[in-house]
Scaffold this motif. Structure first.
Motif, PDB file in Angstrom:
ATOM      1  N   ASP A 202       0.865  -1.184   0.000  1.00 48.00           N
ATOM      2  CA  ASP A 202       0.000   0.000   0.000  1.00 48.00           C
ATOM      3  C   ASP A 202       0.897   1.227   0.000  1.00 48.00           C
ATOM      4  O   ASP A 202       1.226   1.785   1.049  1.00 48.00           O
ATOM      5  CB  ASP A 202      -0.905  -0.025   1.234  1.00 48.00           C
ATOM      6  CG  ASP A 202      -1.981   1.049   1.183  1.00 48.00           C
ATOM      7  OD1 ASP A 202      -1.811   2.015   0.419  1.00 48.00           O
ATOM      8  OD2 ASP A 202      -2.969   0.939   1.919  1.00 48.00           O
ATOM      9  N   ALA A 203       1.320   1.649  -1.193  1.00 41.19           N
ATOM     10  CA  ALA A 203       2.249   2.772  -1.301  1.00 41.19           C
ATOM     11  C   ALA A 203       1.624   4.068  -0.805  1.00 41.19           C
ATOM     12  O   ALA A 203       2.317   4.931  -0.242  1.00 41.19           O
ATOM     13  CB  ALA A 203       2.714   2.926  -2.751  1.00 41.19           C
TER      14      ALA A 203
ATOM     15  N   THR B  60      13.500   7.846  -6.679  1.00 37.83           N
ATOM     16  CA  THR B  60      14.686   8.697  -6.652  1.00 37.83           C
ATOM     17  C   THR B  60      15.470   8.625  -7.954  1.00 37.83           C
ATOM     18  O   THR B  60      15.918   9.646  -8.488  1.00 37.83           O
ATOM     19  CB  THR B  60      15.589   8.293  -5.478  1.00 37.83           C
ATOM     20  OG1 THR B  60      14.859   8.440  -4.252  1.00 37.83           O
ATOM     21  CG2 THR B  60      16.834   9.161  -5.418  1.00 37.83           C
ATOM     22  N   ALA B  61      15.667   7.404  -8.481  1.00 38.20           N
ATOM     23  CA  ALA B  61      16.435   7.244  -9.715  1.00 38.20           C
ATOM     24  C   ALA B  61      15.740   7.922 -10.888  1.00 38.20           C
ATOM     25  O   ALA B  61      16.383   8.554 -11.738  1.00 38.20           O
ATOM     26  CB  ALA B  61      16.659   5.756 -10.004  1.00 38.20           C
TER      27      ALA B  61
ATOM     28  N   ASP C 171      12.431  -2.139  -2.061  1.00 39.18           N
ATOM     29  CA  ASP C 171      11.596  -1.908  -0.893  1.00 39.18           C
ATOM     30  C   ASP C 171      10.863  -0.590  -0.974  1.00 39.18           C
ATOM     31  O   ASP C 171      11.339   0.364  -1.604  1.00 39.18           O
ATOM     32  CB  ASP C 171      12.462  -1.892   0.367  1.00 39.18           C
ATOM     33  CG  ASP C 171      12.244  -3.135   1.214  1.00 39.18           C
ATOM     34  OD1 ASP C 171      11.182  -3.753   1.082  1.00 39.18           O
ATOM     35  OD2 ASP C 171      13.141  -3.479   1.995  1.00 39.18           O
ATOM     36  N   LEU C 172       9.720  -0.551  -0.294  1.00 40.29           N
ATOM     37  CA  LEU C 172       9.065   0.714   0.008  1.00 40.29           C
ATOM     38  C   LEU C 172       9.447   1.041   1.441  1.00 40.29           C
ATOM     39  O   LEU C 172       8.801   0.602   2.397  1.00 40.29           O
ATOM     40  CB  LEU C 172       7.533   0.604  -0.126  1.00 40.29           C
ATOM     41  CG  LEU C 172       6.955   0.833  -1.528  1.00 40.29           C
ATOM     42  CD1 LEU C 172       7.208  -0.394  -2.394  1.00 40.29           C
ATOM     43  CD2 LEU C 172       5.471   1.104  -1.456  1.00 40.29           C
ATOM     44  N   ALA C 173      10.559   1.734   1.600  1.00 41.42           N
ATOM     45  CA  ALA C 173      11.084   2.011   2.940  1.00 41.42           C
ATOM     46  C   ALA C 173      10.380   3.217   3.535  1.00 41.42           C
ATOM     47  O   ALA C 173      10.086   4.189   2.841  1.00 41.42           O
ATOM     48  CB  ALA C 173      12.591   2.264   2.869  1.00 41.42           C
ATOM     49  N   TYR C 174      10.125   3.140   4.826  1.00 40.72           N
ATOM     50  CA  TYR C 174       9.526   4.268   5.521  1.00 40.72           C
ATOM     51  C   TYR C 174      10.250   4.453   6.846  1.00 40.72           C
ATOM     52  O   TYR C 174      10.810   3.522   7.411  1.00 40.72           O
ATOM     53  CB  TYR C 174       8.022   4.078   5.741  1.00 40.72           C
ATOM     54  CG  TYR C 174       7.644   2.800   6.444  1.00 40.72           C
ATOM     55  CD1 TYR C 174       7.422   2.770   7.816  1.00 40.72           C
ATOM     56  CD2 TYR C 174       7.490   1.617   5.732  1.00 40.72           C
ATOM     57  CE1 TYR C 174       7.069   1.606   8.459  1.00 40.72           C
ATOM     58  CE2 TYR C 174       7.132   0.450   6.365  1.00 40.72           C
ATOM     59  CZ  TYR C 174       6.918   0.453   7.738  1.00 40.72           C
ATOM     60  OH  TYR C 174       6.579  -0.714   8.361  1.00 40.72           O
ATOM     61  N   HIS C 175      10.268   5.683   7.318  1.00 48.79           N
ATOM     62  CA  HIS C 175      11.049   6.005   8.508  1.00 48.79           C
ATOM     63  C   HIS C 175      10.370   5.461   9.765  1.00 48.79           C
ATOM     64  O   HIS C 175       9.167   5.545   9.929  1.00 48.79           O
ATOM     65  CB  HIS C 175      11.216   7.522   8.636  1.00 48.79           C
ATOM     66  CG  HIS C 175      11.965   8.121   7.489  1.00 48.79           C
ATOM     67  ND1 HIS C 175      13.314   7.952   7.315  1.00 48.79           N
ATOM     68  CD2 HIS C 175      11.538   8.875   6.443  1.00 48.79           C
ATOM     69  CE1 HIS C 175      13.702   8.586   6.222  1.00 48.79           C
ATOM     70  NE2 HIS C 175      12.643   9.149   5.675  1.00 48.79           N
TER      71      HIS C 175
ATOM     72  N   ASP D 175       8.177   5.616  -1.946  1.00 51.39           N
ATOM     73  CA  ASP D 175       8.406   5.130  -3.301  1.00 51.39           C
ATOM     74  C   ASP D 175       9.082   3.764  -3.254  1.00 51.39           C
ATOM     75  O   ASP D 175       9.715   3.398  -2.256  1.00 51.39           O
ATOM     76  CB  ASP D 175       9.300   6.099  -4.081  1.00 51.39           C
ATOM     77  CG  ASP D 175       8.647   7.458  -4.262  1.00 51.39           C
ATOM     78  OD1 ASP D 175       7.419   7.499  -4.411  1.00 51.39           O
ATOM     79  OD2 ASP D 175       9.375   8.473  -4.238  1.00 51.39           O
ATOM     80  N   ALA D 176       8.983   3.023  -4.346  1.00 45.21           N
ATOM     81  CA  ALA D 176       9.708   1.763  -4.471  1.00 45.21           C
ATOM     82  C   ALA D 176      11.142   2.079  -4.884  1.00 45.21           C
ATOM     83  O   ALA D 176      11.386   2.570  -5.980  1.00 45.21           O
ATOM     84  CB  ALA D 176       9.036   0.859  -5.504  1.00 45.21           C
ATOM     85  N   GLU D 177      12.073   1.821  -4.000  1.00 43.80           N
ATOM     86  CA  GLU D 177      13.480   2.134  -4.253  1.00 43.80           C
ATOM     87  C   GLU D 177      14.296   0.860  -4.397  1.00 43.80           C
ATOM     88  O   GLU D 177      13.961  -0.192  -3.837  1.00 43.80           O
ATOM     89  CB  GLU D 177      14.060   2.975  -3.106  1.00 43.80           C
ATOM     90  CG  GLU D 177      13.326   4.281  -2.846  1.00 43.80           C
ATOM     91  CD  GLU D 177      13.617   5.355  -3.894  1.00 43.80           C
ATOM     92  OE1 GLU D 177      14.325   5.044  -4.882  1.00 43.80           O
ATOM     93  OE2 GLU D 177      13.160   6.494  -3.720  1.00 43.80           O
ATOM     94  N   LEU D 178      15.380   0.971  -5.166  1.00 46.56           N
ATOM     95  CA  LEU D 178      16.309  -0.132  -5.351  1.00 46.56           C
ATOM     96  C   LEU D 178      17.527   0.126  -4.466  1.00 46.56           C
ATOM     97  O   LEU D 178      18.082   1.232  -4.472  1.00 46.56           O
ATOM     98  CB  LEU D 178      16.728  -0.222  -6.820  1.00 46.56           C
ATOM     99  CG  LEU D 178      17.329  -1.539  -7.295  1.00 46.56           C
ATOM    100  CD1 LEU D 178      16.310  -2.669  -7.189  1.00 46.56           C
ATOM    101  CD2 LEU D 178      17.809  -1.409  -8.729  1.00 46.56           C
TER     102      LEU D 178
END
Length: 385
Positions: A34-35, A72-73, A148-152, A41-44
């Motif tokens: 659930d973005a 980001t990319a 991953d969809l990383a979150y703080h 965002d989906a980051e590599l």
């Protein structure tokens, strides 16, 4: 995370050429996310083994089902492209044939995305959709890769706490735990400390999760056994015996011999001796042998052995109470040998038993959630919620 590597025909590791186009990564995944809820965002990410940290890939475009993901990319590539386009040139001359001071044209596109990049809404729908998805990217290094969809956290995560007991309510320390998302694809680890307590297991907020308790227990499979010295020093044995003792420890594999079980170590070269655990009928004992010489022995049923040793019940060799044989202690008296030489035990292979508890509801972000007591019985089949 997943490991990606490459070797040549002789098994030597290969690396991606610096400055080259990289290596194409093509993955299939059924994971959902659930973005919109996470605001991420989906980051590599790639793992830097030198620093021990995950590093964000800012040049490798990630594509979901062939479309560039807005991350980001993508934004970095867009900014670079716009910078290249932003080549100021002088405006046409006026009717009088003079240049206007400071009059330049700029044909840059300030849209912030690159051609073919999906919209944030399209991306959210794509990663939330059930079924298989294709993730592709050109990576510039091999090793561990993560998408991953990383979150703080802790601002955006929940910390689970609780305590783990065995069936007799004894606290289990040093046990591996995992929080596993029921409504999202994600796992986070923790390990129990003193008193079986844990308090730093991360989970996604406002979600349902299971908690896995992973116990290491002896296997019922006796096709393998491990011989291991418990205490004492090999160095106190006579020199000729020390050379034999060096071969005893390790993993043995079950073989058939005359109706009696026999376990042997696998030889990596013909020069190595034959090392085995066998039953000696005349002495009614198990023996650890090196090239047929008994190094240690154990009477069937001795010291809590698995079997009584009565009649034909020779039991199995697992357990302690293995005694040095005369071949080992040589000139030492049996009493001194038993006190000073290393003691030996035969161990069953260990296997992992996973107990699953839940589901638990995590609640709002930034909170600690006490999920209470988890009782894991290593002697019973693992329960599944």
């Amino acid at each position: 995370a997943a490991w990606f590597g490459a070797t040549d025909s002789e098994g030597r590791e290969l690396a991606v050429k610096q400055g080259g186009p990289g290596m194409s990564l093509d993955l299939k995944s059924k994971a959902t996310a659930d973005a919109g809820k996470l605001g991420a965002d989906a980051e590599l990410w790639t793992f830097n083994e030198a620093s021990g940290h995950w590093e964000l890939e800012q040049k490798s475009l990630l594509k979901v089902d062939g479309e560039v993901a807005p991350n980001t990319a993508a934004r970095a590539t867009s900014a670079s492209t716009q910078a290249q386009r932003r080549q100021p040139r002088k405006a046409p001359r006026t009717k009088k044939g003079k240049w206007k001071k400071g009059d330049y044209e700029d044909d840059s596109d300030e849209g912030g995305t690159i051609d073919g990049c999906m919209s944030p809404e399209a991306f959210r729908q794509a990663v939330a959709r059930n079924g298989e998805k294709t993730l592709t990217a050109d990576i510039t290094k091999l090793g561990y890769i993560n998408c991953d969809l990383a979150y703080h956290h802790p601002q955006r995560a929940v910390m689970l706490k609780g305590v783990v007991f065995d069936k007799d309510r004894r606290p289990l320390e040093g046990v591996q735990l995992w929080s596993v998302g029921k409504e999202y694809s994600g796992r986070c680890p923790d390990v129990t400390g003193g008193g079986g307590l844990f308090g730093a297991m991360i989970a996604q907020f406002d979600s349902k999760v299971d908690v896995e308790v992973v116990l290491q227990v002896p296997s019922a499979d006796h096709r393998r056994l491990s011989m291991k010295f418990e205490r004492g020093a090999i160095g106190k044995a006579p020199k000729a015996s020390r050379e034999l003792l060096d071969f005893v420890e390790g993993t043995y594999y079950l073989e058939a011999e005359g109706g009696r079980p026999r376990w042997s170590k696998k030889k990596l070269s013909k020069e190595l001796p034959d090392v085995s655990v066998v039953w000696c009928e005349p002495r009614r004992q198990w023996q650890s042998q090196v090239d047929g010489k008994p190094i240690y022995s154990r009477v069937a049923g001795d010291g809590g052995a698995e079997g009584t040793g009565d009649g034909e019940d020779i039991g199995l060799p697992f357990g302690g109470s293995w005694r040095p044989s005369p071949v080992v202690f040589g000139s030492l008296s049996p009493a001194v040998a038993a006190e000073e030489l290393p003691t030996l035990q035969a161990l069953r292979p260990m296997e992992f038993m996973t107990h699953t508890f839940g589901p638990f509801t995590t609640g709002p972000p930034g909170e600690f959630v006490d999920i209470g007591e988890l009782v894991a019985d290593a002697s019973a089949p693992a329960p599944v919620s």
